[in-house]
Motif scaffolding. Structure first.
Motif, PDB file in Angstrom:
ATOM      1  N   LEU A  64     135.291  38.052 -26.196  1.00  0.00           N
ATOM      2  CA  LEU A  64     136.207  38.695 -27.342  1.00  0.00           C
ATOM      3  C   LEU A  64     135.965  40.218 -27.107  1.00  0.00           C
ATOM      4  O   LEU A  64     136.468  41.003 -27.528  1.00  0.00           O
ATOM      5  N   CYS A  65     135.118  40.631 -26.218  1.00  0.00           N
ATOM      6  CA  CYS A  65     134.555  41.900 -26.258  1.00  0.00           C
ATOM      7  C   CYS A  65     134.425  42.593 -25.045  1.00  0.00           C
ATOM      8  O   CYS A  65     134.870  43.775 -24.766  1.00  0.00           O
ATOM      9  N   GLN A 121     137.571  48.549 -26.728  1.00  0.00           N
ATOM     10  CA  GLN A 121     138.610  47.650 -27.260  1.00  0.00           C
ATOM     11  C   GLN A 121     139.953  47.897 -27.550  1.00  0.00           C
ATOM     12  O   GLN A 121     140.624  47.329 -27.393  1.00  0.00           O
ATOM     13  N   GLN A 157     141.096  44.780 -26.106  1.00  0.00           N
ATOM     14  CA  GLN A 157     141.706  43.627 -26.885  1.00  0.00           C
ATOM     15  C   GLN A 157     143.245  43.903 -27.304  1.00  0.00           C
ATOM     16  O   GLN A 157     143.780  43.549 -28.563  1.00  0.00           O
ATOM     17  N   GLY A 164     131.004  45.852 -25.521  1.00  0.00           N
ATOM     18  CA  GLY A 164     130.648  45.707 -26.910  1.00  0.00           C
ATOM     19  C   GLY A 164     129.080  45.607 -27.315  1.00  0.00           C
ATOM     20  O   GLY A 164     128.840  45.914 -28.231  1.00  0.00           O
ATOM     21  N   GLN A 165     128.890  44.486 -26.954  1.00  0.00           N
ATOM     22  CA  GLN A 165     127.659  43.861 -27.002  1.00  0.00           C
ATOM     23  C   GLN A 165     126.345  44.204 -26.233  1.00  0.00           C
ATOM     24  O   GLN A 165     126.695  44.308 -25.127  1.00  0.00           O
ATOM     25  N   ARG A 192     135.980  48.526 -35.377  1.00  0.00           N
ATOM     26  CA  ARG A 192     134.670  48.322 -36.095  1.00  0.00           C
ATOM     27  C   ARG A 192     134.476  49.349 -37.159  1.00  0.00           C
ATOM     28  O   ARG A 192     135.364  50.740 -37.020  1.00  0.00           O
ATOM     29  N   PHE A 208     127.884  45.635 -37.412  1.00  0.00           N
ATOM     30  CA  PHE A 208     127.687  44.968 -36.183  1.00  0.00           C
ATOM     31  C   PHE A 208     128.291  43.584 -36.181  1.00  0.00           C
ATOM     32  O   PHE A 208     127.843  42.897 -37.103  1.00  0.00           O
ATOM     33  N   HIS A 209     129.275  43.341 -35.326  1.00  0.00           N
ATOM     34  CA  HIS A 209     129.974  42.060 -34.998  1.00  0.00           C
ATOM     35  C   HIS A 209     130.196  41.443 -36.607  1.00  0.00           C
ATOM     36  O   HIS A 209     130.645  42.123 -37.147  1.00  0.00           O
ATOM     37  N   PHE A 230     137.095  44.225 -38.874  1.00  0.00           N
ATOM     38  CA  PHE A 230     136.897  42.953 -38.667  1.00  0.00           C
ATOM     39  C   PHE A 230     135.334  42.213 -38.965  1.00  0.00           C
ATOM     40  O   PHE A 230     135.371  41.097 -38.699  1.00  0.00           O
TER      41      PHE A 230
HETATM   42  S1  SF4 Z   1     131.351  43.943 -32.752  1.00  0.00           S
HETATM   43 FE1  SF4 Z   1     130.654  44.064 -30.899  1.00  0.00          FE
HETATM   44  S2  SF4 Z   1     130.566  41.965 -30.145  1.00  0.00           S
HETATM   45 FE2  SF4 Z   1     131.927  42.074 -31.720  1.00  0.00          FE
HETATM   46  S3  SF4 Z   1     133.891  42.429 -30.739  1.00  0.00           S
HETATM   47 FE3  SF4 Z   1     133.131  44.227 -31.328  1.00  0.00          FE
HETATM   48  S4  SF4 Z   1     132.015  45.119 -29.583  1.00  0.00           S
HETATM   49 FE4  SF4 Z   1     132.352  42.894 -29.271  1.00  0.00          FE
END
Ligand code: SF4
Lengths: 160, 817
Positions: free
Chosen positions: B173-174, B333, B337, B370-371, B657, B662-663, B728
């Protein structure tokens, strides 16, 4: 000179391929990648149909420039049904069958572009050669997509 | 020591510096209320797992508990600084509702159990299915927050032991597009650049990368350059008015879904003005001619029209990028995304290739993650790749992996690319995946089209195992829940977006019966009695360090070579960038110096894919395209987005975000300071769009798409018109609904609304382009929305009180310790 025959056949075949792609997408709406990519790829066929109709003018053909269109209302109902059906196990096999059919149709279209290019070479028709040079690579990409989807999908469908 | 409210001032105090100078140290620290440094009994080395920056820190321990954190001054990544999520987020580990015992489903309810019962249920069901259907029945869906040792062990168990092709991470996803874009251009996944490129660059271009909120310490580095002499010029591409946009020399806010058109327009200008490096292209690159032809059709006017940006701005951005001497680009993203994710991200690589800007200080591309440990899933093969960047389509690579594992090559599934997450859920929906093991992630909130996802997870025939630290929305639907240990409670290594490897040591015991993920995997392998071809146990290690040693052998000679590293080497020191081997004992700061790539047909990780259809190229095709292992330029045609606003749904929906979470908020939602800073979801519209719809700040609105609806209070921001934004992170675990919206109610998870569609190349789901409408539910009473005022959600008009953390959020900023 039989260039008009080749053009006519290509025009028919591109229409068929485009329609096949749209039908594939509608029948496998719950298989999301197939659904979306098939629709994107159908646009290429629609372009080709239009360009072939333009080219046909010079050969006294009056080919319909508007591609065989979006599925009509009846087909849309079927589309809904497919979405529902698509959430159950059986459609895997149907997808393989449809992709196989698509692959074979696209191969035929690819061969026809080959023929057009050969004829255009022989007859020194630069315009037609350019047309084939522009469209044929996209047909090949459609073909490879069908093959790749087939390969990716086959194992899970066939072993489970 | 100065104290700063790091909720109100997320980036802390400026320490300006000039080009080429070292970034000054600033050590951030936060301890439990009432404690001082001298009260800390031990400091234990670690790094952040609440974002991908890889900030190094020490964990403060007192009386067997984590009581705070402090940045590591000597680390190459953060020079002592910490993100607010790190300063406060560790408190979640001490939360009262941690999972402490295994749970199993009895009579429809989850009840407490013991490890033996729970593991026997898991392995019992798995063995039954393996006997009945074979490995195609089992899928593993993991996270971006485990340690390298855990991913590698899982990859061995799943690919090599069980023999399933269905292994992926939520890194899909990331960061799947980051990996895909790097493979397309350079033949291998691995960041070309280094964070130190910020120190040298004269132009920094950020594409869909709200770095101020996603990697806040990296943004501090940029802010410090901006505050110093000869600052770099920023180019920002983002539909929202982010902090980056506010600091930028040029801000392009394109219409959602048009990134490829934008990139083609920029490349058109660069090529047309002759800002290309012809010698570099000749010596090190294939594919330029096709790009030249493709972008010839994309004059600036045309690109500006499709993207709906001022043509003068597009030209100015192209001029800055085209004439930079040291260009750094970052991508996240907003590209990954979005529609045509890989095609757009590849065009950013193309900018660097046509300009010959790689492998020198200041000349880097950061295809971000992202992670925190996303890079490790990719290296270790826990996310739809084979371990060690091996190419599934190259038989020699599969044989080599079989040698490392001492198994038959046929036991490693490689008939097609490993199944990606979205496809795994599709197989579960169709009923051919019947066992799904979810580790450390929360698909019931994070995947698109949640109603569909919930119905899959609830399916009768699906046996769902969830391994996590809290009873997440997903865990609530599981058949077996396994309580895991987390960061600070286990040892392992992980690698950030610029290839820096850090060690994270165990500081405290996990609560109750919770166990490290690695121990659970080892237990799984033992109970399944997985063997190699000589009948010895398949997994040959018993602890994290053993797994690391195993991984070193697996990575040896591959681009991500760890063979020069040891735990001892990492302990006490600072992070080291791979490849680290005999030849590069101190690691490697920048890949591809001198135009040398890992793209030789015999070495490359991937033969690449068609950027529109996603169909993989064959080895033969790749060899014909790139016999000499050069970098690859791939042109891309623009294709309009699949769902577009119309009469019923007139707006674009985009999600993203906030700095404070986070996440899916499992940890940050249990952290008082962070929770208070961004307590509930909100919606954003531009002032013009709000006025057009008769809406105002603080109104309760409903956002709907063909898939569902969400309610939130409105924040009016500096967004582009025609777009509605939702964060999200928010789900249901702290709501009455538990794992979803209450019956018949609107939800609050943005993914109720997103569509099931993904990039055909990277298979990353599209979260940034859906068609939506916004309607008023209840006019506000003058109360503003709860959205933070610090980041992109800063209100457009005055009158909203600023987001503050107060006394509870006072953190220290010190000099080098
Ligand atoms: S919060 Fe982090 S893990 Fe989730 S999609 Fe965004 S970047 Fe990826």
């Amino acid at each position: 000179m039989k260039l008009d025959l080749v053009l006519k056949e290509l025009h028919r075949a591109e229409n068929e391929l485009g329609h096949l792609l749209l039908r594939l997408s509608e029948r496998h709406k719950a298989d999301h990648e197939t659904y979306h990519v098939a629709r994107d790829l159908a646009v290429w066929c629609q372009d080709h149909v239009r360009l072939l109709a333009e080219a046909g003018d010079a050969y006294g053909l009056s080919l319909d420039p508007s591609p065989a269109g979006e599925p009509g209302p009846v087909e849309r109902v079927r589309e809904k049904a497919a979405e529902w059906l698509g959430r159950r196990p059986e459609p895997g096999l149907l997808l393989l069958a449809d992709l196989r059919h698509l692959y074979r149709t696209a191969s035929g279209v690819s061969l026809d572009w080959e023929l057009l290019a050969q004829a255009a070479q022989g007859a020194r028709r630069r315009g037609l050669l350019e047309l084939a040079g522009r469209c044929h690579p996209q047909t090949l990409r459609q073909l490879r997509w069908a093959e790749a989807r087939l390969k990716e999908s086959a194992t899970q469908v066939l072993v489970s | 020591m100065p104290q700063v409210d790091r909720i109100a001032e997320p980036w802390g105090t400026r320490t300006p510096y000039g080009p080429g100078d070292p970034w000054p140290v600033r050590v951030d620290a936060f301890l439990e209320a009432g404690l001082r440094e001298q009260d800390v009994e031990r400091w234990v080395q670690s790094a952040s797992i609440l974002h991908s920056n890889g900030d190094a820190m020490d964990i403060a321990v007192r009386a067997g508990r984590v009581v705070g954190v402090r940045g590591r001054a000597a680390d190459r990544v953060n020079h002592g600084r910490l993100d607010p999520k790190d300063l406060y987020g560790w408190q979640a580990g001490n939360a009262a509702d941690r999972l402490t015992r295994p749970l199993v489903r009895e009579g429809g309810r989850l009840v407490e159990s013991d490890w033996d019962t729970a593991m026997e249920r898991v392995t019992g069901r798995l063995k039954e299915l393996l006997a009945e259907q074979g490995p195609s029945a089992a899928g593993f869906y993991t996270t971006g927050q485990l340690f390298l040792e855990e991913y590698y062990t899982l990859a061995l168990i799943a690919h090599g032991g069980i023999g399933t092709n269905h292994v992926d991470g939520n890194t899909r996803l990331c960061t799947a597009t980051a990996a895909a874009a790097l493979k397309e251009s350079f033949g291998c996944d691995g960041q070309p650049g280094s964070y130190t490129d910020v120190d040298h660059a004269d132009v920094i271009a950020l594409y869909g990368h709200n770095v101020a909120e996603t990697q806040s310490v990296l943004w501090s580095r940029v802010l410090d350059r901006l505050a110093g002499p000869n600052p770099p010029a920023l180019v920002c591409v983002d539909p929202r008015e982010t902090e980056v946009a506010r600091a930028a020399a040029v801000h392009l806010a394109p219409r959602p879904g048009t990134n490829v058109a934008l990139m083609n327009g920029l490349l058109h200008e660069i090529v047309a003005n002759g800002w290309t490096d012809e010698a570099y292209l000749r010596d090190h690159v294939v594919g330029f001619e096709e790009l030249r032809e493709r972008v010839a059709n994309w004059p600036a006017e045309e690109a500006a029209r499709v993207c709906d940006v001022p043509v003068a701005d597009l030209r100015e951005a192209a001029r800055l990028i085209g004439t930079a001497e040291r260009l750094l680009s970052t991508v996240l993203q907003g590209f990954y995304q979005s529609h045509q994710a890989t095609a757009a991200a590849v065009q950013v690589n193309n900018v660097h290739l046509v300009r010959g800007m790689l492998g020198r200080p200041g000349c880097g591309v950061l295809q971000m993650n992202g992670q925190p440990t996303a890079q490790n899933t990719r290296e270790c093969g826990a996310d739809g790749d084979l371990p060690g960047f091996r190419n599934w389509a190259n038989d020699a690579h599969v044989q080599d992996l079989a040698r490392v594992w001492n198994i038959d090559p046929l036991d490693i599934p490689h008939y097609s690319p490993p199944t990606h997450a979205m496809q795994m859920f599709r197989y579960a929906e169709e009923g051919s995946i019947r066992f799904l093991y979810v580790i450390g992630t929360n698909p019931a909130v994070s995947l698109p089209e949640l109603r569909r996802v919930r119905s899959i997870l609830r399916r009768e025939g699906l046996f769902l195992v969830v391994q996590d630290i809290f009873l997440s929305e997903t865990a609530q639907l599981a058949d077996v829940v396994l309580p895991a240990a987390t960061w600070g409670e286990k040892t392992g290594t992980f690698t950030n977006a610029d290839r820096t490897v850090h060690l994270s040591d165990k500081a405290v015991e996990p609560p109750g019966e919770a166990r490290p993920d690695l121990d659970i995997f080892l237990d799984l392998a033992r109970r399944l009695d997985l063997r190699d071809k000589d009948g010895a146990p398949l997994v040959k290690w018993h602890d994290a360090e053993g797994a690391f040693e195993g991984w070193k052998e697996c990575s040896r000679g591959r681009p991500c070579d760890y063979s020069g590293l040891t735990y001892d080497r990492l302990r006490g020191g600072s992070g080291v960038q791979w490849p680290c081997d005999d030849e590069h004992p101190d690691g490697t700061e920048r890949l591809y110096a001198g135009g040398r790539f890992f793209s030789d047909p015999a070495c490359c990780e991937d033969y690449g894919r068609d950027l529109v259809t996603g169909a993989p190229l064959s080895g033969t095709e790749y060899r014909a395209l790139n016999p000499d292992g050069k970098a690859i330029i791939k042109a891309a045609e623009y294709v309009p987005p699949h769902e577009q606003p119309g009469e019923e749904f007139p707006l674009w929906l985009t999600t993203g975000r906030t700095l404070y979470h986070f996440h899916t908020r499992t940890k940050t939602g249990r952290t008082p300071q962070l929770r208070r800073a961004a307590p509930e979801p909100w919606a954003e519209l531009s002032p013009g769009e709000a006025a057009r719809n008769g809406l105002a700040e603080g109104d309760l609105v409903e956002i709907a798409t063909p898939r569902g609806s969400v309610r939130a209070r409105l924040r009016v921001t500096g967004m582009r018109d025609g777009v509605v934004f939702l964060p999200f992170h928010y789900g249901y675990w702290d709501e009455p609904g538990g794992s979803g919206p209450e019956d018949g109610e609107s939800g609050r998870a943005a993914n109720e609304l997103t569509l099931t569609d993904w990039d055909p190349v990277s298979k990353q789901p599209i979260f940034k382009t859906a068609a939506a409408r916004v309607t008023l539910v209840k006019a506000g009473d003058g109360e503003p929305s709860p959205a933070p005022t610090t980041g992109a959600s800063r209100p457009a008009a005055p009158g909203v009180p600023p987001t503050e953390g107060g006394r509870a959020a006072l953190a220290e900023e010190g000099d080098a310790a």
